[in-house]
Motif scaffolding. Structure first.
Motif, PDB file in Angstrom:
ATOM      1  N   HIS A  67       0.793  -1.224   0.000  1.00  0.00           N
ATOM      2  CA  HIS A  67       0.000   0.000   0.000  1.00  0.00           C
ATOM      3  C   HIS A  67       0.829   1.280   0.000  1.00  0.00           C
ATOM      4  O   HIS A  67       0.285   2.371  -0.081  1.00  0.00           O
ATOM      5  N   LEU A  68       2.134   1.142   0.118  1.00  0.00           N
ATOM      6  CA  LEU A  68       2.996   2.323   0.119  1.00  0.00           C
ATOM      7  C   LEU A  68       3.707   2.434  -1.218  1.00  0.00           C
ATOM      8  O   LEU A  68       4.057   1.429  -1.826  1.00  0.00           O
ATOM      9  N   ALA A  69       3.948   3.660  -1.634  1.00  0.00           N
ATOM     10  CA  ALA A  69       4.589   3.888  -2.923  1.00  0.00           C
ATOM     11  C   ALA A  69       5.991   4.460  -2.753  1.00  0.00           C
ATOM     12  O   ALA A  69       6.283   5.143  -1.773  1.00  0.00           O
ATOM     13  N   GLY A  70       6.815   4.133  -3.717  1.00  0.00           N
ATOM     14  CA  GLY A  70       8.117   4.736  -3.938  1.00  0.00           C
ATOM     15  C   GLY A  70       8.983   5.031  -2.738  1.00  0.00           C
ATOM     16  O   GLY A  70       9.314   4.159  -1.945  1.00  0.00           O
ATOM     17  N   GLY A  71       9.357   6.301  -2.644  1.00  0.00           N
ATOM     18  CA  GLY A  71      10.325   6.748  -1.657  1.00  0.00           C
ATOM     19  C   GLY A  71       9.918   6.503  -0.224  1.00  0.00           C
ATOM     20  O   GLY A  71      10.767   6.182   0.610  1.00  0.00           O
TER      21      GLY A  71
ATOM     22  N   VAL B 208      10.697  -7.791   3.324  1.00  0.00           N
ATOM     23  CA  VAL B 208       9.267  -8.119   3.277  1.00  0.00           C
ATOM     24  C   VAL B 208       8.476  -6.887   2.838  1.00  0.00           C
ATOM     25  O   VAL B 208       7.604  -6.961   1.971  1.00  0.00           O
ATOM     26  N   LEU B 209       8.796  -5.741   3.410  1.00  0.00           N
ATOM     27  CA  LEU B 209       8.105  -4.498   3.074  1.00  0.00           C
ATOM     28  C   LEU B 209       8.316  -4.120   1.609  1.00  0.00           C
ATOM     29  O   LEU B 209       7.417  -3.598   0.955  1.00  0.00           O
ATOM     30  N   LEU B 210       9.500  -4.385   1.093  1.00  0.00           N
ATOM     31  CA  LEU B 210       9.845  -3.993  -0.277  1.00  0.00           C
ATOM     32  C   LEU B 210       9.416  -4.999  -1.333  1.00  0.00           C
ATOM     33  O   LEU B 210       9.632  -4.763  -2.519  1.00  0.00           O
ATOM     34  N   ASP B 211       8.801  -6.112  -0.919  1.00  0.00           N
ATOM     35  CA  ASP B 211       8.337  -7.111  -1.880  1.00  0.00           C
ATOM     36  C   ASP B 211       7.536  -6.403  -2.971  1.00  0.00           C
ATOM     37  O   ASP B 211       6.746  -5.500  -2.669  1.00  0.00           O
ATOM     38  N   PRO B 212       7.689  -6.808  -4.223  1.00  0.00           N
ATOM     39  CA  PRO B 212       7.054  -6.073  -5.314  1.00  0.00           C
ATOM     40  C   PRO B 212       5.539  -6.191  -5.419  1.00  0.00           C
ATOM     41  O   PRO B 212       4.957  -5.671  -6.362  1.00  0.00           O
ATOM     42  N   LEU B 213       4.888  -6.846  -4.482  1.00  0.00           N
ATOM     43  CA  LEU B 213       3.424  -6.915  -4.529  1.00  0.00           C
ATOM     44  C   LEU B 213       2.830  -5.518  -4.453  1.00  0.00           C
ATOM     45  O   LEU B 213       3.291  -4.675  -3.698  1.00  0.00           O
ATOM     46  N   ARG B 214       1.820  -5.259  -5.239  1.00  0.00           N
ATOM     47  CA  ARG B 214       1.141  -3.962  -5.215  1.00  0.00           C
ATOM     48  C   ARG B 214      -0.351  -4.203  -5.025  1.00  0.00           C
ATOM     49  O   ARG B 214      -0.922  -5.107  -5.625  1.00  0.00           O
ATOM     50  N   ALA B 215      -0.982  -3.401  -4.223  1.00  0.00           N
ATOM     51  CA  ALA B 215      -2.421  -3.505  -4.006  1.00  0.00           C
ATOM     52  C   ALA B 215      -3.160  -2.903  -5.197  1.00  0.00           C
ATOM     53  O   ALA B 215      -2.743  -1.886  -5.744  1.00  0.00           O
ATOM     54  N   ALA B 216      -4.241  -3.540  -5.600  1.00  0.00           N
ATOM     55  CA  ALA B 216      -5.055  -3.021  -6.698  1.00  0.00           C
ATOM     56  C   ALA B 216      -5.712  -1.707  -6.298  1.00  0.00           C
ATOM     57  O   ALA B 216      -5.875  -0.806  -7.109  1.00  0.00           O
ATOM     58  N   GLU B 217      -6.078  -1.603  -5.035  1.00  0.00           N
ATOM     59  CA  GLU B 217      -6.679  -0.383  -4.496  1.00  0.00           C
ATOM     60  C   GLU B 217      -6.310  -0.288  -3.027  1.00  0.00           C
ATOM     61  O   GLU B 217      -6.068  -1.304  -2.376  1.00  0.00           O
ATOM     62  N   PRO B 218      -6.247   0.934  -2.500  1.00  0.00           N
ATOM     63  CA  PRO B 218      -5.911   1.065  -1.076  1.00  0.00           C
ATOM     64  C   PRO B 218      -7.029   0.473  -0.212  1.00  0.00           C
ATOM     65  O   PRO B 218      -8.200   0.708  -0.466  1.00  0.00           O
ATOM     66  N   LEU B 219      -6.638  -0.307   0.765  1.00  0.00           N
ATOM     67  CA  LEU B 219      -7.618  -0.874   1.686  1.00  0.00           C
ATOM     68  C   LEU B 219      -7.886   0.101   2.820  1.00  0.00           C
ATOM     69  O   LEU B 219      -6.958   0.729   3.330  1.00  0.00           O
ATOM     70  N   SER B 220      -9.139   0.198   3.216  1.00  0.00           N
ATOM     71  CA  SER B 220      -9.452   0.960   4.417  1.00  0.00           C
ATOM     72  C   SER B 220      -8.758   0.258   5.581  1.00  0.00           C
ATOM     73  O   SER B 220      -8.352  -0.906   5.480  1.00  0.00           O
ATOM     74  N   ALA B 221      -8.642   0.942   6.700  1.00  0.00           N
ATOM     75  CA  ALA B 221      -8.012   0.340   7.875  1.00  0.00           C
ATOM     76  C   ALA B 221      -8.751  -0.939   8.286  1.00  0.00           C
ATOM     77  O   ALA B 221      -8.119  -1.942   8.631  1.00  0.00           O
ATOM     78  N   GLU B 222     -10.067  -0.927   8.206  1.00  0.00           N
ATOM     79  CA  GLU B 222     -10.857  -2.094   8.590  1.00  0.00           C
ATOM     80  C   GLU B 222     -10.586  -3.271   7.657  1.00  0.00           C
ATOM     81  O   GLU B 222     -10.440  -4.414   8.099  1.00  0.00           O
ATOM     82  N   ARG B 223     -10.518  -3.002   6.353  1.00  0.00           N
ATOM     83  CA  ARG B 223     -10.247  -4.071   5.387  1.00  0.00           C
ATOM     84  C   ARG B 223      -8.808  -4.570   5.522  1.00  0.00           C
ATOM     85  O   ARG B 223      -8.537  -5.740   5.296  1.00  0.00           O
ATOM     86  N   PHE B 224      -7.880  -3.687   5.888  1.00  0.00           N
ATOM     87  CA  PHE B 224      -6.495  -4.081   6.124  1.00  0.00           C
ATOM     88  C   PHE B 224      -6.440  -5.089   7.263  1.00  0.00           C
ATOM     89  O   PHE B 224      -5.766  -6.118   7.165  1.00  0.00           O
ATOM     90  N   VAL B 225      -7.166  -4.811   8.329  1.00  0.00           N
ATOM     91  CA  VAL B 225      -7.213  -5.729   9.481  1.00  0.00           C
ATOM     92  C   VAL B 225      -7.831  -7.059   9.065  1.00  0.00           C
ATOM     93  O   VAL B 225      -7.329  -8.127   9.429  1.00  0.00           O
ATOM     94  N   ARG B 226      -8.906  -7.024   8.280  1.00  0.00           N
ATOM     95  CA  ARG B 226      -9.531  -8.264   7.814  1.00  0.00           C
ATOM     96  C   ARG B 226      -8.563  -9.075   6.957  1.00  0.00           C
ATOM     97  O   ARG B 226      -8.504 -10.300   7.058  1.00  0.00           O
ATOM     98  N   ALA B 227      -7.804  -8.384   6.096  1.00  0.00           N
ATOM     99  CA  ALA B 227      -6.809  -9.071   5.258  1.00  0.00           C
ATOM    100  C   ALA B 227      -5.737  -9.717   6.126  1.00  0.00           C
ATOM    101  O   ALA B 227      -5.331 -10.856   5.880  1.00  0.00           O
ATOM    102  N   ALA B 228      -5.291  -9.010   7.148  1.00  0.00           N
ATOM    103  CA  ALA B 228      -4.293  -9.572   8.060  1.00  0.00           C
ATOM    104  C   ALA B 228      -4.863 -10.799   8.764  1.00  0.00           C
ATOM    105  O   ALA B 228      -4.177 -11.818   8.908  1.00  0.00           O
ATOM    106  N   ALA B 229      -6.116 -10.721   9.185  1.00  0.00           N
ATOM    107  CA  ALA B 229      -6.751 -11.854   9.874  1.00  0.00           C
ATOM    108  C   ALA B 229      -6.784 -13.083   8.978  1.00  0.00           C
ATOM    109  O   ALA B 229      -6.611 -14.214   9.455  1.00  0.00           O
ATOM    110  N   ALA B 230      -6.973 -12.866   7.685  1.00  0.00           N
ATOM    111  CA  ALA B 230      -7.024 -13.988   6.752  1.00  0.00           C
ATOM    112  C   ALA B 230      -5.668 -14.666   6.593  1.00  0.00           C
ATOM    113  O   ALA B 230      -5.598 -15.858   6.278  1.00  0.00           O
ATOM    114  N   TRP B 231      -4.593 -13.924   6.834  1.00  0.00           N
ATOM    115  CA  TRP B 231      -3.246 -14.467   6.629  1.00  0.00           C
ATOM    116  C   TRP B 231      -2.549 -14.918   7.899  1.00  0.00           C
ATOM    117  O   TRP B 231      -1.559 -15.645   7.831  1.00  0.00           O
TER     118      TRP B 231
END
Length: 139
Positions: A36-40, A56-79
């Motif tokens: 969810h973070l870009a560039g510099g 891990v932070l620099l892994d080239p994965l990119r999010a299709a769209e920014p997740l809200s904080a709530e959706r970010f937490v849900r994504a973390a819960a899934a993993w």
């Protein structure tokens, strides 16, 4: 910050029973954050983290769209194995607050500017409290 110190702080804040639990949470949360973070900003934050977690932070994965904080937490819960939304909020906050401490206030503010509203609480840097104080001074 050294890896051992970073993980020890995550373990303390997350109240994990083992180092491996803290490491799993850190890897998951930082991978999601990196998407969810870009560039510099992403590179600057990575430079302040232990090498293992910077990668891990620099892994080239990119999010299709920014997740809200709530959706970010849900994504973390899934993993995170065995996590629920409630425990994932705790996991995310433990990792992101340690990352914010490593980053310092100025960089953390710039990271938060790249993210949707609501992440400030996950980083342990509530904006509402600061905003209220600023409004009182202006009145």
């Amino acid at each position: 910050m050294r890896e051992e110190a970073f993980l020890e702080q995550v373990r303390d804040r997350g109240e994990y029973a083992s180092r491996s639990e803290a490491e799993q949470a850190a890897r998951t949360v930082l991978a999601l954050l990196g998407a969810h973070l870009a560039g510099g900003i992403r590179a600057e934050l990575a430079a302040r983290l232990p090498e293992t977690f910077a990668l891990v932070l620099l892994d080239p994965l990119r999010a299709a769209e920014p997740l809200s904080a709530e959706r970010f937490v849900r994504a973390a819960a899934a993993w995170i194995e065995g996590a629920t939304e409630a425990t994932a909020t705790w996991d995310v906050s433990a990792v992101l607050s340690v990352a914010a401490d490593a980053a310092g206030e100025e960089l953390t503010e710039r990271v938060l500017l790249q993210l949707p509203p609501g992440y400030d609480l996950l980083f342990g840097r509530p904006r509402a409290a600061r905003g209220a104080g600023e409004e009182q001074r202006a009145a």
